[in-house]
Design a protein around this motif. Sequence first.
Motif, PDB file in Angstrom:
ATOM      1  N   PHE A  17       0.829  -1.197   0.000  1.00 36.35           N
ATOM      2  CA  PHE A  17       0.000   0.000   0.000  1.00 36.35           C
ATOM      3  C   PHE A  17       0.869   1.254   0.000  1.00 36.35           C
ATOM      4  CE2 PHE A  17      -3.353  -2.869   1.274  1.00 36.35           C
ATOM      5  CZ  PHE A  17      -4.477  -2.306   0.686  1.00 36.35           C
ATOM      6  N   MET A  18       0.435   2.237  -0.760  1.00 39.93           N
ATOM      7  CA  MET A  18       1.096   3.544  -0.828  1.00 39.93           C
ATOM      8  C   MET A  18       2.605   3.385  -1.008  1.00 39.93           C
ATOM      9  SD  MET A  18      -1.745   5.023  -0.448  1.00 39.93           S
ATOM     10  CE  MET A  18      -3.350   4.775   0.322  1.00 39.93           C
ATOM     11  N   PRO A  19       3.025   2.695  -2.075  1.00 37.32           N
ATOM     12  CA  PRO A  19       4.463   2.479  -2.275  1.00 37.32           C
ATOM     13  C   PRO A  19       5.209   3.799  -2.444  1.00 37.32           C
ATOM     14  CG  PRO A  19       3.240   1.981  -4.277  1.00 37.32           C
ATOM     15  CD  PRO A  19       2.229   2.189  -3.192  1.00 37.32           C
ATOM     16  N   ASN A  20       6.484   3.802  -2.045  1.00 36.82           N
ATOM     17  CA  ASN A  20       7.272   5.022  -2.176  1.00 36.82           C
ATOM     18  C   ASN A  20       8.091   5.005  -3.459  1.00 36.82           C
ATOM     19  OD1 ASN A  20       9.909   3.730  -1.710  1.00 36.82           O
ATOM     20  ND2 ASN A  20       9.210   3.502   0.410  1.00 36.82           N
ATOM     21  N   GLY A  21       8.806   6.071  -3.705  1.00 38.09           N
ATOM     22  CA  GLY A  21       9.522   6.231  -4.968  1.00 38.09           C
ATOM     23  C   GLY A  21      10.598   5.208  -5.219  1.00 38.09           C
ATOM     24  N   ARG A  75       2.412   9.557   3.757  1.00 43.08           N
ATOM     25  CA  ARG A  75       2.491   8.349   2.931  1.00 43.08           C
ATOM     26  C   ARG A  75       3.497   7.349   3.500  1.00 43.08           C
ATOM     27  NH1 ARG A  75       1.222   8.008  -2.839  1.00 43.08           N
ATOM     28  NH2 ARG A  75       1.873   5.971  -3.600  1.00 43.08           N
ATOM     29  N   SER A  76       4.696   7.812   3.808  1.00 40.79           N
ATOM     30  CA  SER A  76       5.744   6.899   4.256  1.00 40.79           C
ATOM     31  C   SER A  76       5.545   6.432   5.692  1.00 40.79           C
ATOM     32  CB  SER A  76       7.117   7.571   4.109  1.00 40.79           C
ATOM     33  OG  SER A  76       7.170   8.778   4.846  1.00 40.79           O
ATOM     34  N   ASN A  77       5.019   7.301   6.560  1.00 43.96           N
ATOM     35  CA  ASN A  77       4.892   6.957   7.978  1.00 43.96           C
ATOM     36  C   ASN A  77       3.592   6.245   8.324  1.00 43.96           C
ATOM     37  OD1 ASN A  77       7.373   8.122   8.431  1.00 43.96           O
ATOM     38  ND2 ASN A  77       6.552  10.051   9.203  1.00 43.96           N
ATOM     39  N   TRP A  78       2.505   6.558   7.605  1.00 44.49           N
ATOM     40  CA  TRP A  78       1.201   5.995   7.975  1.00 44.49           C
ATOM     41  C   TRP A  78       0.508   5.282   6.820  1.00 44.49           C
ATOM     42  CZ3 TRP A  78       2.847  10.769   9.822  1.00 44.49           C
ATOM     43  CH2 TRP A  78       3.032  10.837  11.206  1.00 44.49           C
ATOM     44  N   GLN A  79       1.165   5.179   5.675  1.00 45.77           N
ATOM     45  CA  GLN A  79       0.607   4.504   4.510  1.00 45.77           C
ATOM     46  C   GLN A  79      -0.759   5.070   4.114  1.00 45.77           C
ATOM     47  OE1 GLN A  79       1.472   0.330   6.120  1.00 45.77           O
ATOM     48  NE2 GLN A  79       1.893   0.078   3.939  1.00 45.77           N
ATOM     49  N   ARG A 110      -6.226   2.703   4.275  1.00 47.61           N
ATOM     50  CA  ARG A 110      -6.981   1.600   4.865  1.00 47.61           C
ATOM     51  C   ARG A 110      -7.529   2.064   6.203  1.00 47.61           C
ATOM     52  NH1 ARG A 110      -4.177  -3.936   5.212  1.00 47.61           N
ATOM     53  NH2 ARG A 110      -6.366  -4.525   5.371  1.00 47.61           N
ATOM     54  N   PRO A 111      -8.689   1.573   6.623  1.00 49.29           N
ATOM     55  CA  PRO A 111      -9.269   2.010   7.899  1.00 49.29           C
ATOM     56  C   PRO A 111      -8.298   1.912   9.068  1.00 49.29           C
ATOM     57  CG  PRO A 111     -10.886   0.756   6.664  1.00 49.29           C
ATOM     58  CD  PRO A 111      -9.599   0.666   5.882  1.00 49.29           C
ATOM     59  N   SER A 112      -7.512   0.836   9.129  1.00 51.32           N
ATOM     60  CA  SER A 112      -6.576   0.662  10.239  1.00 51.32           C
ATOM     61  C   SER A 112      -5.473   1.711  10.211  1.00 51.32           C
ATOM     62  CB  SER A 112      -5.962  -0.743  10.210  1.00 51.32           C
ATOM     63  OG  SER A 112      -5.288  -0.972   8.977  1.00 51.32           O
ATOM     64  N   HIS A 113      -5.027   2.096   9.009  1.00 49.40           N
ATOM     65  CA  HIS A 113      -3.968   3.106   8.897  1.00 49.40           C
ATOM     66  C   HIS A 113      -4.501   4.488   9.261  1.00 49.40           C
ATOM     67  CE1 HIS A 113      -1.919   0.263   5.789  1.00 49.40           C
ATOM     68  NE2 HIS A 113      -1.628  -0.065   7.031  1.00 49.40           N
ATOM     69  N   LEU A 114      -5.716   4.788   8.807  1.00 52.33           N
ATOM     70  CA  LEU A 114      -6.321   6.069   9.158  1.00 52.33           C
ATOM     71  C   LEU A 114      -6.555   6.159  10.663  1.00 52.33           C
ATOM     72  CD1 LEU A 114      -8.922   6.450   6.273  1.00 52.33           C
ATOM     73  CD2 LEU A 114      -6.954   7.919   6.672  1.00 52.33           C
ATOM     74  N   GLN A 115      -6.991   5.054  11.257  1.00 52.07           N
ATOM     75  CA  GLN A 115      -7.249   5.047  12.695  1.00 52.07           C
ATOM     76  C   GLN A 115      -5.955   5.329  13.457  1.00 52.07           C
ATOM     77  OE1 GLN A 115      -8.562   1.310  14.318  1.00 52.07           O
ATOM     78  NE2 GLN A 115      -9.432   2.258  16.125  1.00 52.07           N
ATOM     79  N   ARG A 116      -4.854   4.719  13.018  1.00 53.28           N
ATOM     80  CA  ARG A 116      -3.573   4.942  13.701  1.00 53.28           C
ATOM     81  C   ARG A 116      -3.129   6.390  13.551  1.00 53.28           C
ATOM     82  NH1 ARG A 116       2.021   4.100  12.579  1.00 53.28           N
ATOM     83  NH2 ARG A 116       1.557   3.474  10.446  1.00 53.28           N
TER      84      ARG A 116
END
Length: 228
Positions: free
Chosen positions: A93-97, A178-182, A215-221
Amino acid sequence: SVATAYLISRNNWLMGQYIRMENRFLVNLNEKHMQDLGKVKATAGWFDEQLYLVAYKLEPGSPLAEKQLKDLRFGEEYGCDIVYTTCSHDINFMPNGKDEIHQGATIMLIGMESNHKAFANAIKQRDLKVTIAHSPQTLRDYMLDDTVPRDQQLFTFSVPVDEKSELLNKSIRSTNIRSNWQCMIVGLEHGNFPLPMPDIDQLFEKGDLLWILGRPSHLQRLIMEEKL
């Protein structure tokens, strides 16, 4: 109750029903939040209806394979961004460069209809050897799609920027969301001016409304750590 939560977690059908109810609740909650902020559909971004998700599969010999995303320049070239990549059973998810797209992988792109048309033209003109793996869906339809696997479910959340916000005077690039919380910022509203897929160097101002995808879990965190 704890017993109810345990029962749901042990039953795949019940878990599926719970997740679908949760997603619908969250979508409706976002709409209520927008109405409370005085946003109307005619002028507000409503990014979950303006943005489309399209899955593409890399066919053998695709020149996109085994290259870092920063070199493929999806954002600069087409205005799209990669939400996730799948290869075999792995999902990124949310891959980086620095991440690569591997041969045979499927990539999920998000962008406006015009962005996807630009990419479709490039597929033909540059012989990218990429085919559509799933019909285009609006972000809203994707969130409410009962057939989306649980590990691929996504949600958007609207976040106002005020004088106490950690996001004030920061850009997408500097937030490291993006990198810390996807998670990914997919929209910005300044007054009544919606900016889908804003530039990563755009500075956030007081009164802005951000739309964050994850993702719901990433947003929650992200919310639990009080970064929003």
